[in-house]
Design a protein around this motif. Structure first.
Motif, PDB file in Angstrom:
ATOM      1  N   ALA A  45       0.836  -1.200   0.000  1.00 32.76           N
ATOM      2  CA  ALA A  45       0.000   0.000   0.000  1.00 32.76           C
ATOM      3  C   ALA A  45       0.871   1.250   0.000  1.00 32.76           C
ATOM      4  CB  ALA A  45      -0.930  -0.003   1.208  1.00 32.76           C
ATOM      5  N   TRP A  46       1.953   1.244   0.772  1.00 29.20           N
ATOM      6  CA  TRP A  46       2.818   2.416   0.810  1.00 29.20           C
ATOM      7  C   TRP A  46       3.568   2.592  -0.508  1.00 29.20           C
ATOM      8  CZ3 TRP A  46       7.974   3.690   0.421  1.00 29.20           C
ATOM      9  CH2 TRP A  46       8.292   4.987   0.793  1.00 29.20           C
ATOM     10  N   GLU A  47       4.004   1.480  -1.107  1.00 28.17           N
ATOM     11  CA  GLU A  47       4.758   1.578  -2.358  1.00 28.17           C
ATOM     12  C   GLU A  47       3.914   2.141  -3.494  1.00 28.17           C
ATOM     13  OE1 GLU A  47       6.241  -2.327  -3.046  1.00 28.17           O
ATOM     14  OE2 GLU A  47       8.059  -1.988  -1.868  1.00 28.17           O
ATOM     15  N   SER A  48       2.610   1.958  -3.444  1.00 26.98           N
ATOM     16  CA  SER A  48       1.751   2.484  -4.501  1.00 26.98           C
ATOM     17  C   SER A  48       1.227   3.877  -4.182  1.00 26.98           C
ATOM     18  CB  SER A  48       0.576   1.530  -4.739  1.00 26.98           C
ATOM     19  OG  SER A  48      -0.217   1.453  -3.574  1.00 26.98           O
ATOM     20  N   THR A  54       6.987   9.644  -5.577  1.00 23.44           N
ATOM     21  CA  THR A  54       7.803  10.867  -5.616  1.00 23.44           C
ATOM     22  C   THR A  54       9.214  10.584  -5.116  1.00 23.44           C
ATOM     23  OG1 THR A  54       5.819  12.164  -5.225  1.00 23.44           O
ATOM     24  CG2 THR A  54       7.929  13.250  -4.834  1.00 23.44           C
ATOM     25  N   ILE A  55       9.316   9.841  -4.027  1.00 24.38           N
ATOM     26  CA  ILE A  55      10.636   9.501  -3.477  1.00 24.38           C
ATOM     27  C   ILE A  55      11.414   8.645  -4.466  1.00 24.38           C
ATOM     28  CG2 ILE A  55      11.791   8.168  -1.673  1.00 24.38           C
ATOM     29  CD1 ILE A  55       9.552   9.103   0.229  1.00 24.38           C
ATOM     30  N   ASN A  60      16.082   8.371  -8.320  1.00 18.86           N
ATOM     31  CA  ASN A  60      16.598   7.873  -9.588  1.00 18.86           C
ATOM     32  C   ASN A  60      16.170   8.820 -10.713  1.00 18.86           C
ATOM     33  OD1 ASN A  60      17.707   6.386 -11.581  1.00 18.86           O
ATOM     34  ND2 ASN A  60      16.386   4.604 -11.333  1.00 18.86           N
ATOM     35  N   PRO A  61      16.814   9.963 -10.834  1.00 16.67           N
ATOM     36  CA  PRO A  61      16.383  10.932 -11.840  1.00 16.67           C
ATOM     37  C   PRO A  61      16.701  10.503 -13.275  1.00 16.67           C
ATOM     38  CG  PRO A  61      18.353  11.697 -10.750  1.00 16.67           C
ATOM     39  CD  PRO A  61      17.916  10.454 -10.034  1.00 16.67           C
ATOM     40  N   TRP A  62      17.592   9.540 -13.479  1.00 18.65           N
ATOM     41  CA  TRP A  62      17.992   9.121 -14.826  1.00 18.65           C
ATOM     42  C   TRP A  62      17.174   7.947 -15.336  1.00 18.65           C
ATOM     43  CZ3 TRP A  62      20.915  12.494 -17.132  1.00 18.65           C
ATOM     44  CH2 TRP A  62      21.707  13.326 -16.370  1.00 18.65           C
TER      45      TRP A  62
END
Length: 73
Positions: A45-48, A54-55, A60-62
């Motif tokens: 539930a938290w991962e979705s 956002t985190i 992982n901006p790339w």
């Protein structure tokens, strides 16, 4: 051809089955599976959630960089 040390193999197999069965009974009696089920559902539930997404994107901006380069070329 007769298998050598057949009695040792049988003793090891029976001992392993007894140990495995006792571990399963311990986990059932202590409610281990119920606790794990609750923890896994909370984790999913938290991962979705939007905060987790956002985190993940911030860490992982790339991640989508290659896909954008393919579109541009």
């Amino acid at each position: 051809m007769r298998i050598k040390f057949l009695d040792w193999y049988l003793k090891i197999a029976v001992g392993s089955a007894l140990i495995g069965g006792s571990m399963e009974m311990f986990m059932i009696k202590t409610g281990f599976y119920d606790k794990v089920t609750v923890l896994e559902s909370e984790k999913r539930a938290w991962e979705s959630s939007p905060e987790a997404q956002t985190i993940r994107e911030a860490l992982n901006p790339w991640r989508n960089h290659d896909a954008q380069e393919r579109k541009n070329s």
